[in-house]
Design a protein around this motif. Structure first.
Motif, PDB file in Angstrom:
ATOM      1  N   CYS A  74      51.512  55.521  48.715  1.00  0.00           N
ATOM      2  CA  CYS A  74      52.389  54.945  49.734  1.00  0.00           C
ATOM      3  C   CYS A  74      51.511  54.263  50.793  1.00  0.00           C
ATOM      4  O   CYS A  74      50.388  54.699  51.039  1.00  0.00           O
ATOM      5  CB  CYS A  74      53.221  56.032  50.404  1.00  0.00           C
ATOM      6  SG  CYS A  74      54.212  57.068  49.283  1.00  0.00           S
ATOM      7  N   PRO A  75      51.988  53.197  51.442  1.00  0.00           N
ATOM      8  CA  PRO A  75      53.313  52.582  51.235  1.00  0.00           C
ATOM      9  C   PRO A  75      53.301  51.622  50.062  1.00  0.00           C
ATOM     10  O   PRO A  75      52.292  51.002  49.752  1.00  0.00           O
ATOM     11  CB  PRO A  75      53.527  51.846  52.551  1.00  0.00           C
ATOM     12  CG  PRO A  75      52.140  51.434  52.955  1.00  0.00           C
ATOM     13  CD  PRO A  75      51.243  52.552  52.525  1.00  0.00           C
ATOM     14  N   CYS A  92      55.999  57.954  45.312  1.00  0.00           N
ATOM     15  CA  CYS A  92      54.590  57.697  45.597  1.00  0.00           C
ATOM     16  C   CYS A  92      53.996  58.899  46.307  1.00  0.00           C
ATOM     17  O   CYS A  92      54.701  59.816  46.711  1.00  0.00           O
ATOM     18  CB  CYS A  92      54.416  56.429  46.425  1.00  0.00           C
ATOM     19  SG  CYS A  92      55.275  56.459  48.022  1.00  0.00           S
ATOM     20  N   ASP A 117      51.851  60.144  49.521  1.00  0.00           N
ATOM     21  CA  ASP A 117      51.532  59.716  50.879  1.00  0.00           C
ATOM     22  C   ASP A 117      50.435  60.614  51.445  1.00  0.00           C
ATOM     23  O   ASP A 117      50.652  61.796  51.698  1.00  0.00           O
ATOM     24  CB  ASP A 117      52.792  59.798  51.756  1.00  0.00           C
ATOM     25  CG  ASP A 117      52.600  59.054  53.078  1.00  0.00           C
ATOM     26  OD1 ASP A 117      51.463  58.628  53.360  1.00  0.00           O
ATOM     27  OD2 ASP A 117      53.593  58.898  53.806  1.00  0.00           O
ATOM     28  N   ARG A 123      48.592  59.402  54.120  1.00  0.00           N
ATOM     29  CA  ARG A 123      48.313  58.869  55.462  1.00  0.00           C
ATOM     30  C   ARG A 123      48.392  59.976  56.508  1.00  0.00           C
ATOM     31  O   ARG A 123      49.291  60.796  56.495  1.00  0.00           O
ATOM     32  CB  ARG A 123      49.298  57.750  55.784  1.00  0.00           C
ATOM     33  CG  ARG A 123      49.106  56.493  54.949  1.00  0.00           C
ATOM     34  CD  ARG A 123      50.228  55.512  55.170  1.00  0.00           C
ATOM     35  NE  ARG A 123      51.509  56.029  54.710  1.00  0.00           N
ATOM     36  CZ  ARG A 123      52.672  55.383  54.817  1.00  0.00           C
ATOM     37  NH1 ARG A 123      52.689  54.170  55.357  1.00  0.00           N
ATOM     38  NH2 ARG A 123      53.783  55.930  54.387  1.00  0.00           N
ATOM     39  N   PRO A 168      46.966  52.263  52.666  1.00  0.00           N
ATOM     40  CA  PRO A 168      47.315  53.578  52.106  1.00  0.00           C
ATOM     41  C   PRO A 168      46.450  54.706  52.638  1.00  0.00           C
ATOM     42  O   PRO A 168      46.814  55.876  52.488  1.00  0.00           O
ATOM     43  CB  PRO A 168      47.101  53.389  50.609  1.00  0.00           C
ATOM     44  CG  PRO A 168      46.081  52.291  50.511  1.00  0.00           C
ATOM     45  CD  PRO A 168      46.367  51.376  51.653  1.00  0.00           C
TER      46      PRO A 168
END
Length: 673
Positions: A426-427, A437, A439, A441, A463
């Motif tokens: 992600c994103p 996805c 993530d 982050r 990402p």
């Protein structure tokens, strides 16, 4: 002071007759082709090493001159006999090593010699072709022994008569024999703490009751059952290794123990509370008939309900890898609040569920790799999930996403391996925003991330925002790279190791200089036809360029890369044999290592050659190919010009008279004045 120091060194290091070396009171005669113990060594020798010689007999008078000896090693000789009086003068001998000899030939006489050692604490008889009856005779009068090793012999069966009188024994090594049966062999060893019976042929261990034992290594047998006596006594057992066996069920462990490491790798275990087809065997019991002498005992064990009735509150390491586990029973892990390392890799797991109710607050490493996981369930509440988890291995599964917010609850995670899962980061761009996805982050503690072979599609956006990655593996993603490396902008200050192996990288326009912190870069397995110029501005210590399409490398000597590089992989590229100046420069570079240098080849026509040994005809051909073309044309044209000039002169001389007459004839008429 200098003179005193030098004389002290001479005293510490000296060469004795026979080529032995003396270090203080330690005499080393290893590998001197000695057929007997030298009689001219120092009398105050305390440790004597005679390994790798040809001694066959240790005679009665062999050690008379060394009364202070406490350590004697005779490994890898041809020793067949130790005469009964050989140790009479060395009553203080504590450590005796006799590995890899032929003591089976005269074991009874050797046993008489050993019985004269009242202070012997450690005895090593490995590799002497001893049978169990020979071992029994050899150690029958060694009541002072604390450590005994009889590995790599031909012992097949142990009973109560094998180790009699070894009341002080703490450690026993029986690995790599042919043991298939043990009948009350260790019950008399009341102080035994470490037992190694690995690499034998034991089919089961039933009625285990050695309460004083701390470490048991029974790995690499053919054990199908491990059953402990169900008594209330506290077992001192701390480490139990049953790996590489044929266990069908989780072992029946002591009700009370100090167990902190349980190794069950590579067995055939499964849990049968819930089978994959939905059936249950929870109410079925198993009965074992145990015959001990004249008594018969029937033990009923509820193997099928999987409820472990042992106290495993001290367990820190559980290795269940390489088994046939479909799922864990309810509350199975709840009995292990101190668990720090859990290995469930190479099983048949299709789902794994985590929740804040699971008492795995101490878990630092969780390995679920090489399963069939399609779902990682997380029951998120207000508390943390796996708050101390640092290493999470999910590689080689069938995951497409991870639960949202999972890493907001694992506050100490540093290493995440998602290799060989069909996941995206992600994103997601534009129209793909709704697709699942992963993530990461904002996971500031994450330093190592592996996304090898995930089928990543054109990384873009940011990402890795909010992370501090130092190691990033993107290898085997053939469509991951598109355009520049802008999506790595958040890692400019931290990224040190980057793998782009097998990513279909062909453009030399990719600007690596935007990653100044890189120290290791893997570009192998791509289609690079030229050396990316931006690499020259980096200060890499390791660079991998194997399996590309490079015909040559530039001169790196004057570049930052040339000054920092310490390791360079270059093999499997179509280098041109006629442009190897760069190769010669690499050979002269100080501090630079080319580990695959012997595999580097170059091409000349249809031939593949080693750049370090080019034949003379090839060198001559290369000189012609690399010569200045203008000079070459001049050299080729000069003979032609000279030939034409000579021909013109010859023709002129031959026709000189005729030409003069012709001129006079045409121009000879007198002119009027």
């Amino acid at each position: 002071l200098a003179v005193g120091w030098a004389s002290g060194m001479d005293a510490a290091w000296a060469t004795s007759p026979g080529g032995c070396e003396l270090v203080q009171s330690i005499m080393d005669c290893t590998g001197r082709w000695l057929s007997s113990i030298p009689g001219n060594l120092r009398g105050d020798t305390e440790e004597l090493f005679l390994d790798d010689n040809t001694i066959q007999v240790l005679g009665n008078a062999s050690l008379l001159l060394y009364p202070q000896l406490w350590h004697l090693s005779l490994s890898r000789n041809r020793l067949e006999l130790i005469e009964p009086g050989a140790f009479l003068s060395t009553q203080s001998l504590e450590v005796l090593t006799l590995t890899d000899n032929l003591l089976f030939t005269n074991f009874s006489l050797t046993a008489a010699a050993l019985s004269a050692l009242p202070a012997l604490r450690m005895l090593d008889l490995d590799g002497n072709q001893l049978r169990e009856n020979m071992v029994s005779v050899l150690v029958s009068n060694l009541s002072s022994l604390e450590s005994l090793s009889v590995a790599r012999n031909v012992i097949m069966r142990l009973d109560s008569s094998t180790f009699t009188n070894l009341t002080q024994l703490l450690e026993l090594n029986l690995e790599k024999n042919y043991i298939f049966e043990i009948d009350n062999a260790f019950e008399g060893l009341q102080r035994l703490q470490r037992l190694n019976i690995a690499y034998n042929y034991l089919p089961c261990l039933v009625g285990f009751g050695l309460t004083q034992l701390r470490v048991l290594n029974a790995s690499n047998n053919i054990i199908e059952w491990f059953l402990t006596l169900q008594i209330d006594d506290l077992f001192e057992l701390e480490v139990l290794d049953l790996s590489h066996n044929r266990l069908l069920f989780f072992p029946v462990l002591p009700q009370q123990s100090k167990l902190h490491s349980l190794l069950l790798q590579d067995n055939r275990m499964s849990f049968y509370q819930r089978l994959p087809n939905g059936t249950s065997l929870a109410n079925i019991t198993m009965k074992f008939l145990i015959i001990d002498g004249n008594s018969t005992n029937i033990t009923t064990v509820r193997l099928w309900d999987e409820l472990c009735h042992s106290n495993l509150s001290s367990l820190r390491l559980l290795d269940l890898s390489q088994n046939q586990v479909w799922g864990l029973p309810d509350d199975f892990l709840a009995q292990m609040p101190s668990l720090t390392h859990l290995k469930l890799n190479q099983n048949c797991l299709e789902a794994f569920h985590l929740s804040e109710e699971d008492p795995l607050a101490m878990l630092t490493e969780l390995d679920l790799s090489q399963n069939q996981l399609v779902e990682l369930g997380v029951k998120v509440g207000t508390g943390d999930i796996l708050p101390n988890l640092q290493l999470f291995n999910l590689s080689t599964n069938r995951l497409q996403a991870l639960p949202p917010g999972i890493f907001t609850h694992t506050r100490k995670i540093t290493t995440l391996d998602l290799s060989r899962n069909r996941v995206d980061l992600c994103p997601q761009p534009g129209e793909a925003e709704s697709l699942p996805c992963v993530d990461i982050r904002g996971v500031g503690t994450l330093t190592h991330l592996s996304l090898s072979g995930c089928g990543l599609q054109g990384l873009s956006s940011r990402p890795f925002q909010g992370t501090s990655l130092r190691h990033l593996d993107l290898s085997d993603n053939h469509q991951a790279l598109s355009g520049d490396l802008g999506w790595l902008q958040d890692l400019v200050l931290t990224l040190q190791v980057l793998s782009l192996r097998n990513t279909s990288l062909s453009s030399t326009a990719v600007d690596f200089s935007a990653l100044p912190s890189l120290v290791r870069l893997d570009l192998s397995g791509n289609s690079l036809a030229a050396f990316p110029s931006s690499l020259g501005r980096l200060r890499l210590r390791s660079l991998d360029l194997r399996h590309n399409c490079l015909p040559a490398l530039p001169d790196l000597a004057g570049l930052p890369l040339g000054r920092s590089l310490r390791e360079l992989y270059l093999s499997h590229n179509p280098y041109n044999c006629c442009t190897l100046g760069w190769w010669d420069a690499l050979q002269q570079a100080q501090g630079l290592r080319v580990p695959d240098g012997r595999e580097v080849t170059c091409s000349h026509g249809s031939r593949t050659l080693s750049p370090g040994a080019l034949p003379q005809p090839v060198l001559q051909s290369c000189r012609w190919q690399t010569a200045d073309l203008a000079l070459l044309y001049l050299v080729l044209a000069l003979p032609t010009c000279l030939t034409l000039l000579v021909a013109f002169v010859v023709i002129f001389l031959m026709l000189k008279e005729k030409l003069l007459k012709m001129v006079k004839t045409r121009c000879g008429a007198s002119s009027p004045y």
